[in-house]
Design a protein around this motif. Structure first.
Motif, PDB file in Angstrom:
ATOM      1  N   SER A  49     -79.674   1.528 -72.625  1.00  0.00           N
ATOM      2  CA  SER A  49     -79.787   0.624 -73.766  1.00  0.00           C
ATOM      3  C   SER A  49     -81.262   0.361 -74.128  1.00  0.00           C
ATOM      4  N   ALA A  50     -81.486  -0.314 -75.220  1.00  0.00           N
ATOM      5  CA  ALA A  50     -82.632  -0.397 -75.610  1.00  0.00           C
ATOM      6  C   ALA A  50     -82.713  -1.906 -76.471  1.00  0.00           C
ATOM      7  N   ILE A  51     -83.922  -2.597 -76.578  1.00  0.00           N
ATOM      8  CA  ILE A  51     -84.238  -3.947 -77.245  1.00  0.00           C
ATOM      9  C   ILE A  51     -85.411  -4.136 -77.744  1.00  0.00           C
ATOM     10  N   ASN A  52     -85.572  -4.595 -78.909  1.00  0.00           N
ATOM     11  CA  ASN A  52     -86.818  -4.693 -79.559  1.00  0.00           C
ATOM     12  C   ASN A  52     -87.463  -5.815 -78.925  1.00  0.00           C
ATOM     13  N   ASN A  53     -88.836  -5.898 -79.407  1.00  0.00           N
ATOM     14  CA  ASN A  53     -89.648  -7.126 -78.550  1.00  0.00           C
ATOM     15  C   ASN A  53     -89.072  -8.444 -78.637  1.00  0.00           C
ATOM     16  N   VAL A  54     -88.630  -8.915 -79.926  1.00  0.00           N
ATOM     17  CA  VAL A  54     -88.135 -10.164 -80.049  1.00  0.00           C
ATOM     18  C   VAL A  54     -86.690 -10.339 -79.710  1.00  0.00           C
ATOM     19  N   GLY A  55     -85.836  -9.326 -79.470  1.00  0.00           N
ATOM     20  CA  GLY A  55     -84.640  -9.468 -79.009  1.00  0.00           C
ATOM     21  C   GLY A  55     -83.575  -9.572 -79.867  1.00  0.00           C
ATOM     22  N   ALA A  61     -76.198   3.555 -75.655  1.00  0.00           N
ATOM     23  CA  ALA A  61     -75.663   4.883 -75.755  1.00  0.00           C
ATOM     24  C   ALA A  61     -74.139   4.870 -75.802  1.00  0.00           C
ATOM     25  N   ASP A  62     -73.558   6.115 -76.455  1.00  0.00           N
ATOM     26  CA  ASP A  62     -72.397   6.131 -76.566  1.00  0.00           C
ATOM     27  C   ASP A  62     -71.602   5.994 -75.284  1.00  0.00           C
ATOM     28  N   SER A  63     -72.220   6.696 -74.196  1.00  0.00           N
ATOM     29  CA  SER A  63     -71.471   6.575 -72.979  1.00  0.00           C
ATOM     30  C   SER A  63     -71.023   5.075 -72.481  1.00  0.00           C
ATOM     31  N   VAL A  64     -71.753   4.263 -73.053  1.00  0.00           N
ATOM     32  CA  VAL A  64     -71.870   2.755 -72.273  1.00  0.00           C
ATOM     33  C   VAL A  64     -71.319   1.917 -73.058  1.00  0.00           C
ATOM     34  N   LYS A  65     -70.849   2.127 -74.332  1.00  0.00           N
ATOM     35  CA  LYS A  65     -70.560   1.192 -75.344  1.00  0.00           C
ATOM     36  C   LYS A  65     -69.143   0.506 -74.844  1.00  0.00           C
ATOM     37  N   GLY A  66     -69.317  -0.733 -75.053  1.00  0.00           N
ATOM     38  CA  GLY A  66     -67.939  -1.587 -74.773  1.00  0.00           C
ATOM     39  C   GLY A  66     -68.243  -2.503 -73.645  1.00  0.00           C
ATOM     40  N   ARG A  67     -68.445  -3.752 -73.875  1.00  0.00           N
ATOM     41  CA  ARG A  67     -68.544  -4.682 -72.598  1.00  0.00           C
ATOM     42  C   ARG A  67     -69.807  -4.563 -72.126  1.00  0.00           C
ATOM     43  N   ILE A  68     -70.752  -4.528 -72.737  1.00  0.00           N
ATOM     44  CA  ILE A  68     -72.080  -4.437 -72.278  1.00  0.00           C
ATOM     45  C   ILE A  68     -73.048  -5.048 -73.181  1.00  0.00           C
ATOM     46  N   ALA A 103     -89.489   2.414 -80.789  1.00  0.00           N
ATOM     47  CA  ALA A 103     -88.205   2.943 -81.449  1.00  0.00           C
ATOM     48  C   ALA A 103     -87.148   2.782 -80.454  1.00  0.00           C
ATOM     49  N   MET A 104     -85.798   2.368 -80.974  1.00  0.00           N
ATOM     50  CA  MET A 104     -84.688   1.937 -80.018  1.00  0.00           C
ATOM     51  C   MET A 104     -84.225   3.199 -79.388  1.00  0.00           C
ATOM     52  N   LEU A 105     -84.406   4.182 -79.787  1.00  0.00           N
ATOM     53  CA  LEU A 105     -83.817   5.311 -79.030  1.00  0.00           C
ATOM     54  C   LEU A 105     -84.532   6.641 -78.766  1.00  0.00           C
ATOM     55  N   SER A 106     -85.982   6.173 -78.480  1.00  0.00           N
ATOM     56  CA  SER A 106     -86.998   7.139 -78.152  1.00  0.00           C
ATOM     57  C   SER A 106     -86.903   7.247 -76.828  1.00  0.00           C
TER      58      SER A 106
END
Length: 122
Positions: A49-55, A61-68, A103-106
């Motif tokens: 997972s990734a998050i920008n600076n402000v939040g 990631a597709d492998s972890v989507k759902g309840r995360i 970049a979110m998915l770099s």
């Protein structure tokens, strides 16, 4: 010196809950995109997972989507990852990592913590 200290990992049964924390120091935390990266035994690192600076922008990631949920509290210099309904395939060493690019998915990271182990097993 930039330093990240992860915590919150441990042993949990399938279906359980964990909240991982990463406390940052030695940087202006609010200036950087942050990530959670995990590495399972015998496998390469995986961006969770990734998050920008402000939040206010997140990616998973597709492998972890759902309840995360990834979140951050810039006032506390802390990054979080919350995961419900844990599965055995979530077993891995989880790292807090600073992104070198906004970049979110770099897949470029310049600083890492030592990691916190998550083991999901009955």
């Amino acid at each position: 010196q930039v330093q990240f200290v992860e915590s919150g990992g441990g042993f949990v049964q399938p279906g359980g809950f964990l909240r991982l924390s990463c406390v940052a120091s030695g940087l202006t935390f609010s200036s950087y995109y942050m990530s959670w990266v995990r590495q399972a035994p015998g496998k390469g690192p995986e961006l969770v997972s990734a998050i920008n600076n402000v939040g206010n922008s997140t990616k998973y990631a597709d492998s972890v989507k759902g309840r995360i949920t990834i979140s951050r509290d810039n006032a506390k210099n802390t990054l979080y990852l919350q995961r419900n309904s844990l599965k055995p395939e979530d077993t891995a060493l989880y790292y807090c990592a600073r992104k070198t690019r906004a970049a979110m998915l770099s897949h470029e990271y310049d600083y890492w913590g030592q990691g916190t182990q998550v083991t999901v097993s009955s």
